[in-house]
Design a protein around this motif. Structure first.
Motif, PDB file in Angstrom:
ATOM      1  N   MET A  36      -7.041  22.194  -9.989  1.00  0.00           N
ATOM      2  CA  MET A  36      -8.014  21.234  -9.487  1.00  0.00           C
ATOM      3  C   MET A  36      -7.251  20.245  -8.606  1.00  0.00           C
ATOM      4  O   MET A  36      -6.050  20.016  -8.808  1.00  0.00           O
ATOM      5  CB  MET A  36      -8.739  20.504 -10.627  1.00  0.00           C
ATOM      6  N   ALA A  37      -7.948  19.685  -7.622  1.00  0.00           N
ATOM      7  CA  ALA A  37      -7.271  18.801  -6.662  1.00  0.00           C
ATOM      8  C   ALA A  37      -8.165  17.617  -6.305  1.00  0.00           C
ATOM      9  O   ALA A  37      -9.384  17.773  -6.156  1.00  0.00           O
ATOM     10  CB  ALA A  37      -6.886  19.575  -5.405  1.00  0.00           C
ATOM     11  N   TYR A  38      -7.534  16.468  -6.183  1.00  0.00           N
ATOM     12  CA  TYR A  38      -8.253  15.246  -5.815  1.00  0.00           C
ATOM     13  C   TYR A  38      -7.390  14.443  -4.835  1.00  0.00           C
ATOM     14  O   TYR A  38      -6.165  14.413  -4.940  1.00  0.00           O
ATOM     15  CB  TYR A  38      -8.535  14.379  -7.048  1.00  0.00           C
ATOM     16  N   THR A  39      -8.066  13.786  -3.916  1.00  0.00           N
ATOM     17  CA  THR A  39      -7.371  12.851  -3.036  1.00  0.00           C
ATOM     18  C   THR A  39      -7.542  11.438  -3.566  1.00  0.00           C
ATOM     19  O   THR A  39      -8.489  11.130  -4.288  1.00  0.00           O
ATOM     20  CB  THR A  39      -7.905  12.908  -1.595  1.00  0.00           C
ATOM     21  N   MET A  40      -6.617  10.584  -3.205  1.00  0.00           N
ATOM     22  CA  MET A  40      -6.699   9.157  -3.540  1.00  0.00           C
ATOM     23  C   MET A  40      -6.118   8.392  -2.357  1.00  0.00           C
ATOM     24  O   MET A  40      -5.397   8.950  -1.528  1.00  0.00           O
ATOM     25  CB  MET A  40      -5.934   8.854  -4.829  1.00  0.00           C
ATOM     26  N   ARG A  41      -6.444   7.124  -2.267  1.00  0.00           N
ATOM     27  CA  ARG A  41      -5.933   6.311  -1.170  1.00  0.00           C
ATOM     28  C   ARG A  41      -4.953   5.273  -1.714  1.00  0.00           C
ATOM     29  O   ARG A  41      -5.214   4.625  -2.723  1.00  0.00           O
ATOM     30  CB  ARG A  41      -7.068   5.633  -0.403  1.00  0.00           C
ATOM     31  N   GLU A  42      -3.823   5.157  -1.010  1.00  0.00           N
ATOM     32  CA  GLU A  42      -2.789   4.192  -1.368  1.00  0.00           C
ATOM     33  C   GLU A  42      -2.578   3.224  -0.207  1.00  0.00           C
ATOM     34  O   GLU A  42      -2.834   3.567   0.947  1.00  0.00           O
ATOM     35  CB  GLU A  42      -1.464   4.911  -1.643  1.00  0.00           C
ATOM     36  N   PRO A  43      -2.099   2.004  -0.485  1.00  0.00           N
ATOM     37  CA  PRO A  43      -1.783   1.085   0.614  1.00  0.00           C
ATOM     38  C   PRO A  43      -0.753   1.700   1.547  1.00  0.00           C
ATOM     39  O   PRO A  43       0.170   2.387   1.104  1.00  0.00           O
ATOM     40  CB  PRO A  43      -1.238  -0.154  -0.105  1.00  0.00           C
ATOM     41  N   ILE A  44      -0.909   1.452   2.835  1.00  0.00           N
ATOM     42  CA  ILE A  44      -0.067   2.120   3.827  1.00  0.00           C
ATOM     43  C   ILE A  44       1.352   1.587   3.840  1.00  0.00           C
ATOM     44  O   ILE A  44       2.289   2.285   4.204  1.00  0.00           O
ATOM     45  CB  ILE A  44      -0.692   1.984   5.237  1.00  0.00           C
ATOM     46  N   GLY A  45       1.543   0.336   3.441  1.00  0.00           N
ATOM     47  CA  GLY A  45       2.862  -0.293   3.517  1.00  0.00           C
ATOM     48  C   GLY A  45       2.760  -1.611   4.250  1.00  0.00           C
ATOM     49  O   GLY A  45       1.700  -2.248   4.285  1.00  0.00           O
TER      50      GLY A  45
END
Length: 463
Positions: free
Chosen positions: A120-129
Motif C-alpha cells: 500500500m502507498a500513501y503520499t504526505m507533504r513535508e515543509p520544503i525547507g
C-alpha cells in the motif's frame, strides 16, 4: 554600522533611521534557519503553529490603527486603502489556519501489476525547507503576510528582506510574530542592502525563493539560484481592458477609475491599456475624465486622500518623462500630464498614444492610463496580446458569448468580466505568465509550494 533612513514619500520627512544587517548577520540568519529545519526535534507541531497563527491574527487586530498609520506614512498608500490592505492581511492569516487542515496527501493505488502486490502507498507533504522572500514596497503589510505566513503555517523557516522604502511596517509585523510566540529563527526580517540580500539567492541552504518586484531583477536573480532551489516570481504587467459597445458605462467607470489610479498606479495589475470600441470612446473618456479630475490627491495619512504620492521623487520624474514622450509622439492628454509637486503626479489619461512607446509597451507603475480606439474586437484582443507580459486582464460587455470568447482569447492568467484588472482576493490564483512571472500565488497556493511530497510504500504479506 551602516544605517537606512526611511522617508515619508509625501513630504520627504525623515521617519526613522534604522541599522542595516551585515553580510555576517545574514549568513547567521541563514545558518540558524537551516539548522532549525535540519533538527526535527525543533519543528513546531501543527497545533502549535495553529495557535501561533491565531495569536498573530489577534495581535494584528489589536494593533490595527498603529500598523495602518505606519504603512500609509512610509509607503504612501492612502489611509482608506491601507485599511483594506490590513483587512486582507488579517484574513490571509486566517486563510492559512483554514488551509492548514487541508494540507495532506493521498493513497497511490497498488496491486494493478504482479510486481506491486502486497503493498500500500500513501503520499504526505513535508515543509520544503528554508524559504527566502524578497518583498516589494507597494503592499508592505499584505506582502509580508503572503511571503511569510504560508511558510510558518507549513513549518518552513522563512527569512524576509523587505523593500528599503517600507521596512518599518515589516518590522512591526515581525514584532507581532515574536509576541505571538513564534520561536526565534522561524521568521527573520533582514533589513539590508542589495549586496547582502543576494546571499538569500545564492545560498545552497535556501530551498525556496519568493520574489516580488521587477521582471528584470526577478529573472536575473532566478539565474543565480543554487541548484535545486525552487522559486516563485511575481512581476508586473501592462494590464489590458477590452470595452465593448454594449457596456454599461456608468457602472464601469467607478471601478475602472479605481483600478487605474489606486495607490497612484503602483500596482502590478493596475489598469494601463484600455481598448474601447470607437462608437463609445468619447463617452467613456469623458466620464473617466470627470471622475479622474475629482480625485483628491495629497497626504496619504489624511482620511480624505484618494491618490497619494509616488514612492520616490525620481519616480515622479520618470513618469513625467514617459508621458511627455507620449504627448510628443501624438497622444492627446485628456487630463493630468503634469507634476503636482516633487512627490505627486496628477492622475493622467492619454488618448491613442502610439503603441510602440513606453506607456504602451512597459509597466508605467504610476497614475497613467492609456485609451485606444478599435472597430473590431479580435483586432483589439490581438493588440492586447501583443506584449511579452501577461498577468490580469478584463473585458466589459453585457453579452455572455462575447465575454466567454474574449476570456478564451486573451493571454492572461486571470480575466475579469465587468470588473477592473486590479481585482484580487487572497485565496484565488494570482500570478503572471511569460515575462510577468513564474508560479501562482495565494495563501493556499503558496502553502502548497512551500511543501514537498514524500511517498511511503508499505510491503506486507497480509495486504
Amino acid at each position: 554600522m551602516s544605517t537606512l533612513k526611511v522617508y515619508a514619500p509625501y513630504d520627504q520627512s525623515l521617519i526613522k533611521e534604522i541599522p542595516l544587517k551585515s553580510a555576517a548577520e545574514m549568513q547567521e540568519a541563514i545558518d540558524r534557519a537551516h539548522d532549525l529545519y535540519e533538527d526535527r526535534s525543533q519543528w513546531l507541531a501543527k497545533h502549535e503553529r495553529t495557535k501561533i497563527l491565531e495569536d498573530i491574527a489577534f495581535l494584528m487586530e489589536e494593533r490595527y490603527d498603529e500598523i495602518v498609520f505606519q504603512s500609509a506614512q512610509e509607503g504612501g498608500k492612502p489611509l482608506k486603502d491601507t485599511k483594506v490592505e490590513m483587512d486582507r492581511a488579517i484574513n490571509g492569516v486566517k486563510l492559512a489556519i483554514e488551509n492548514l487542515g487541508h494540507q495532506g496527501g493521498q493513497e497511490v493505488p497498488m496491486g494493478q501489476t504482479a510486481a506491486s502486490v502486497n503493498r500500500m502507498a500513501y503520499t504526505m507533504r513535508e515543509p520544503i525547507g528554508v524559504v527566502a522572500s524578497v518583498s516589494a514596497f507597494n503592499h508592505p503589510i499584505n506582502l509580508f503576510v503572503h511571503q511569510t505566513i504560508p511558510a510558518i503555517a507549513v513549518g518552513s523557516p522563512v527569512i524576509i528582506k523587505p523593500a528599503s522604502t517600507t521596512p518599518l511596517s515589516c518590522l512591526m509585523m515581525q514584532d507581532i510574530y515574536d509576541v505571538a510566540g513564534l520561536p526565534a529563527g522561524w521568521c527573520t526580517t533582514m533589513v539590508c542592502d542589495r549586496e547582502v540580500a543576494e546571499q538569500l539567492v545564492t545560498s545552497p541552504k535556501v530551498n525556496f525563493f519568493s520574489f516580488i518586484g521587477s521582471a528584470k531583477v526577478g529573472w536575473g536573480l532566478r539565474a543565480r539560484l543554487a541548484p535545486g532551489t525552487r522559486c516563485a516570481l511575481e512581476h508586473g504587467g501592462v494590464a489590458p481592458v477590452i470595452v465593448e459597445p454594449d457596456t454599461d458605462i456608468k457602472s464601469m467607470i467607478t471601478g475602472l477609475t479605481k483600478g487605474s489610479f489606486y495607490h497612484a498606479g503602483q500596482v502590478c495589475v493596475s489598469v494601463q491599456r484600455v481598448f474601447v470600441h470607437e462608437s463609445i470612446m468619447d463617452e467613456v473618456v469623458n466620464e473617466m475624465d470627470t471622475l479622474a479630475r475629482s480625485l483628491k490627491i495629497g497626504d496619504p495619512v489624511s482620511e480624505e486622500t484618494e491618490v497619494g504620492p509616488l514612492i520616490k521623487p525620481e519616480e515622479v520624474d520618470r513618469v513625467h518623462e514617459w508621458v511627455t514622450e507620449a504627448k510628443n509622439a501624438g497622444a492627446k492628454v485628456i487630463c493630468g500630464g503634469e507634476k503636482i509637486s516633487d512627490t505627486c503626479y496628477a492622475p493622467t489619461i492619454l488618448l491613442n498614444p502610439p503603441e510602440d512607446i513606453r506607456v504602451s509597451t512597459d509597466e508605467v507603475f504610476g497614475p497613467v492610463v492609456c485609451f485606444y480606439s478599435y472597430s473590431n474586437r479580435d483586432e483589439a484582443i490581438a493588440r492586447a496580446n501583443s506584449l511579452d507580459y501577461a498577468f490580469q486582464a478584463s473585458v466589459y460587455t453585457q453579452h455572455i458569448d462575447v465575454a466567454l470568447d474574449t476570456v478564451k482569447k486573451l493571454n492572461a492568467t486571470a480575466v475579469m468580466v465587468n470588473d477592473h484588472t486590479a481585482f484580487r482576493v487572497d485565496w484565488m490564483p494570482f500570478g503572471g505568465r511569460d515575462k510577468s512571472g513564474l508560479g501562482i500565488g495565494s495563501i493556499p497556493h503558496s502553502m502548497h509550494d512551500m511543501t514537498r511530497e514524500k511517498l511511503m510504500v508499505i510491503k506486507s504479506d497480509v495486504l
